[in-house]
Design a protein around this motif. Structure first.
Motif, mmCIF file in Angstrom:
data_model
loop_
_atom_site.group_PDB
_atom_site.id
_atom_site.type_symbol
_atom_site.label_atom_id
_atom_site.label_comp_id
_atom_site.label_asym_id
_atom_site.label_seq_id
_atom_site.Cartn_x
_atom_site.Cartn_y
_atom_site.Cartn_z
ATOM 1 N N UNK A 1 0.823 -1.206 0.000
ATOM 2 C CA UNK A 1 0.000 0.000 0.000
ATOM 3 C C UNK A 1 0.859 1.259 0.000
ATOM 4 N N UNK A 2 1.979 1.222 0.698
ATOM 5 C CA UNK A 2 2.833 2.418 0.760
ATOM 6 C C UNK A 2 3.516 2.718 -0.579
ATOM 7 N N UNK B 1 -5.829 5.346 1.027
ATOM 8 C CA UNK B 1 -6.746 5.519 2.155
ATOM 9 C C UNK B 1 -7.580 4.268 2.430
ATOM 10 N N UNK B 2 -7.412 3.236 1.618
ATOM 11 C CA UNK B 2 -8.152 1.989 1.867
ATOM 12 C C UNK B 2 -7.761 1.410 3.224
ATOM 13 N N UNK B 3 -8.723 0.801 3.940
ATOM 14 C CA UNK B 3 -8.338 0.016 5.116
ATOM 15 C C UNK B 3 -7.323 -1.055 4.691
ATOM 16 N N UNK B 4 -6.372 -1.326 5.568
ATOM 17 C CA UNK B 4 -5.278 -2.230 5.208
ATOM 18 C C UNK B 4 -5.770 -3.596 4.739
ATOM 19 N N UNK B 5 -6.739 -4.161 5.449
ATOM 20 C CA UNK B 5 -7.193 -5.505 5.091
ATOM 21 C C UNK B 5 -7.890 -5.514 3.731
ATOM 22 N N UNK B 6 -8.644 -4.449 3.424
ATOM 23 C CA UNK B 6 -9.304 -4.359 2.107
ATOM 24 C C UNK B 6 -8.282 -4.204 0.996
ATOM 25 N N UNK B 7 -7.250 -3.393 1.259
ATOM 26 C CA UNK B 7 -6.204 -3.232 0.240
ATOM 27 C C UNK B 7 -5.525 -4.570 -0.036
ATOM 28 N N UNK B 8 -5.241 -5.320 1.020
ATOM 29 C CA UNK B 8 -4.532 -6.600 0.840
ATOM 30 C C UNK B 8 -5.359 -7.595 0.025
ATOM 31 N N UNK B 9 -6.678 -7.535 0.183
ATOM 32 C CA UNK B 9 -7.546 -8.401 -0.626
ATOM 33 C C UNK B 9 -7.567 -7.963 -2.091
ATOM 34 N N UNK B 10 -7.529 -6.638 -2.303
ATOM 35 C CA UNK B 10 -7.626 -6.103 -3.667
ATOM 36 C C UNK B 10 -6.286 -6.174 -4.414
ATOM 37 N N UNK B 11 -5.188 -6.035 -3.682
ATOM 38 C CA UNK B 11 -3.864 -5.890 -4.313
ATOM 39 C C UNK B 11 -3.538 -6.966 -5.350
ATOM 40 N N UNK B 12 -3.782 -8.261 -5.078
ATOM 41 C CA UNK B 12 -3.433 -9.282 -6.085
ATOM 42 C C UNK B 12 -4.264 -9.171 -7.370
ATOM 43 N N UNK B 13 -5.378 -8.442 -7.290
ATOM 44 C CA UNK B 13 -6.285 -8.319 -8.443
ATOM 45 C C UNK B 13 -6.003 -7.071 -9.272
ATOM 46 N N UNK B 14 -5.121 -6.198 -8.756
ATOM 47 C CA UNK B 14 -4.788 -4.959 -9.461
ATOM 48 C C UNK B 14 -3.720 -5.229 -10.516
ATOM 49 N N UNK C 1 -18.295 -4.078 -0.072
ATOM 50 C CA UNK C 1 -18.981 -4.658 1.085
ATOM 51 C C UNK C 1 -18.365 -4.164 2.399
ATOM 52 N N UNK C 2 -17.112 -3.688 2.319
ATOM 53 C CA UNK C 2 -16.485 -3.092 3.503
ATOM 54 C C UNK C 2 -17.022 -1.671 3.675
ATOM 55 N N UNK C 3 -17.596 -1.382 4.847
ATOM 56 C CA UNK C 3 -18.256 -0.084 5.067
ATOM 57 C C UNK C 3 -17.296 1.084 4.921
ATOM 58 N N UNK C 4 -16.038 0.925 5.354
ATOM 59 C CA UNK C 4 -15.055 2.018 5.248
ATOM 60 C C UNK C 4 -14.713 2.311 3.792
ATOM 61 N N UNK C 5 -14.554 1.242 2.994
ATOM 62 C CA UNK C 5 -14.263 1.416 1.564
ATOM 63 C C UNK C 5 -15.445 2.098 0.878
ATOM 64 N N UNK C 6 -16.640 1.617 1.183
ATOM 65 C CA UNK C 6 -17.846 2.185 0.560
ATOM 66 C C UNK C 6 -17.969 3.670 0.900
ATOM 67 N N UNK C 7 -17.750 4.018 2.176
ATOM 68 C CA UNK C 7 -17.842 5.424 2.568
ATOM 69 C C UNK C 7 -16.779 6.261 1.860
ATOM 70 N N UNK C 8 -15.547 5.756 1.795
ATOM 71 C CA UNK C 8 -14.461 6.468 1.116
ATOM 72 C C UNK C 8 -14.822 6.764 -0.335
ATOM 73 N N UNK C 9 -15.315 5.745 -1.036
ATOM 74 C CA UNK C 9 -15.593 5.904 -2.467
ATOM 75 C C UNK C 9 -16.832 6.756 -2.714
ATOM 76 N N UNK C 10 -17.821 6.662 -1.834
ATOM 77 C CA UNK C 10 -18.989 7.536 -1.985
ATOM 78 C C UNK C 10 -18.609 8.992 -1.706
ATOM 79 N N UNK C 11 -17.710 9.207 -0.767
ATOM 80 C CA UNK C 11 -17.216 10.569 -0.525
ATOM 81 C C UNK C 11 -16.467 11.081 -1.753
#
Length: 255
Positions: free
Chosen positions: A6-7, A16-29, A117-127
């Motif tokens: 992430x860094x 700004x993604x929560x760390x656990x959400x980023x780790x799930x997404x990273x292999x798919x990027x 589905x992660x509330x923090x990710x959803x809030x970040x992206x809606x913002x």
């Protein structure tokens, strides 16, 4: 491919993604090169990928039924192309393509949607979508209430926010699309800003000489969406403890 950290990413939303959400997404990027004119979202075609820009500048363009078009917003490393999918929309009449080449991290829509589905990710992206709406609102405000050279100053500041350094590789054709004016009119407006020693314009390039002067020229049509992005994205409580600033060498907003 080694695990993306992430860094290491420059995209301000991914940072700004929560760390656990980023780790799930990273292999798919998937890292992708984004040459000039590369299409990120095709009008009225299903959005198949979301792209987090790492560098370069994309334009979102609105087109009328009879083929008239105008740029309505920029996307740089502060954002994502294909963001309508965050709102549950599978396609849009607006197109998005690269105006300044760069690179990004792309993910297939079906792999991206579960992250919402992660509330923090959803809030970040809606913002983020809220700040996009605000940028559109201020584009309309600028078009209705400000002079062309003020609007040009605003667009140049917005490009400067998203591109490294003070040289903006912008053609007169692109500037005409940005402002919704004829190409000949762009030259006249650039001369006004050059006369005020804010910029130096050459073929296919605009060099920012005095950012503070550009802000003064733009007046009230620049700054409100930028401040809202800082407030909601950069300065909101961050789920993972990452440094705020991407680019230590920037002396201005690094949107």
């Amino acid at each position: 491919m080694t695990q993306l950290l992430q860094r290491q990413v420059r995209n301000r939303l991914l940072r700004r993604f929560p760390e656990d959400s980023f780790e799930l997404l990273a292999p798919l990027l998937e890292p992708v090169e984004l040459p000039v004119r590369h299409s990120l979202v095709q009008p009225r075609k299903p959005i198949e990928h979301v792209c987090f820009l790492e560098s370069g500048l994309a334009s979102m363009v609105a087109e009328s039924a009879d083929g008239k078009s105008v740029e309505i917003r920029h996307i740089g490393r502060e954002g994502i192309a294909g963001y309508p999918v965050v709102l549950g929309v599978d396609r849009t009449p607006n197109g998005t393509f690269m105006q300044v080449p760069g690179h990004g991290l792309q993910v297939a829509k079906e792999n991206f949607l579960p992250t919402l589905e992660n509330a923090d990710v959803r809030q970040l992206l809606l913002r983020y979508v809220h700040t996009c709406e605000l940028q559109l609102a201020h584009t309309a405000l600028a078009a209705a209430k400000f002079n062309v050279h003020q609007r040009l100053a605003r667009w140049l500041l917005m490009c400067h926010d998203r591109i490294d350094g003070n040289d903006l590789p912008l053609t007169h054709d692109f500037l005409a699309l940005m402002l919704g004016v004829r190409r000949a009119g762009v030259t006249d407006e650039l001369h006004i800003l050059e006369g005020m020693r804010a910029i130096k314009s050459t073929r296919g390039n605009v060099r920012i000489l005095d950012r503070d002067m550009l802000i003064e020229i733009a007046g009230g049509c620049y700054g409100v969406p930028e401040e809202e992005y800082e407030r909601l994205i950069e300065n909101s409580p961050q789920p993972s403890a990452l440094p705020l600033h991407l680019n230590g060498n920037h002396h201005h907003h690094t949107l």
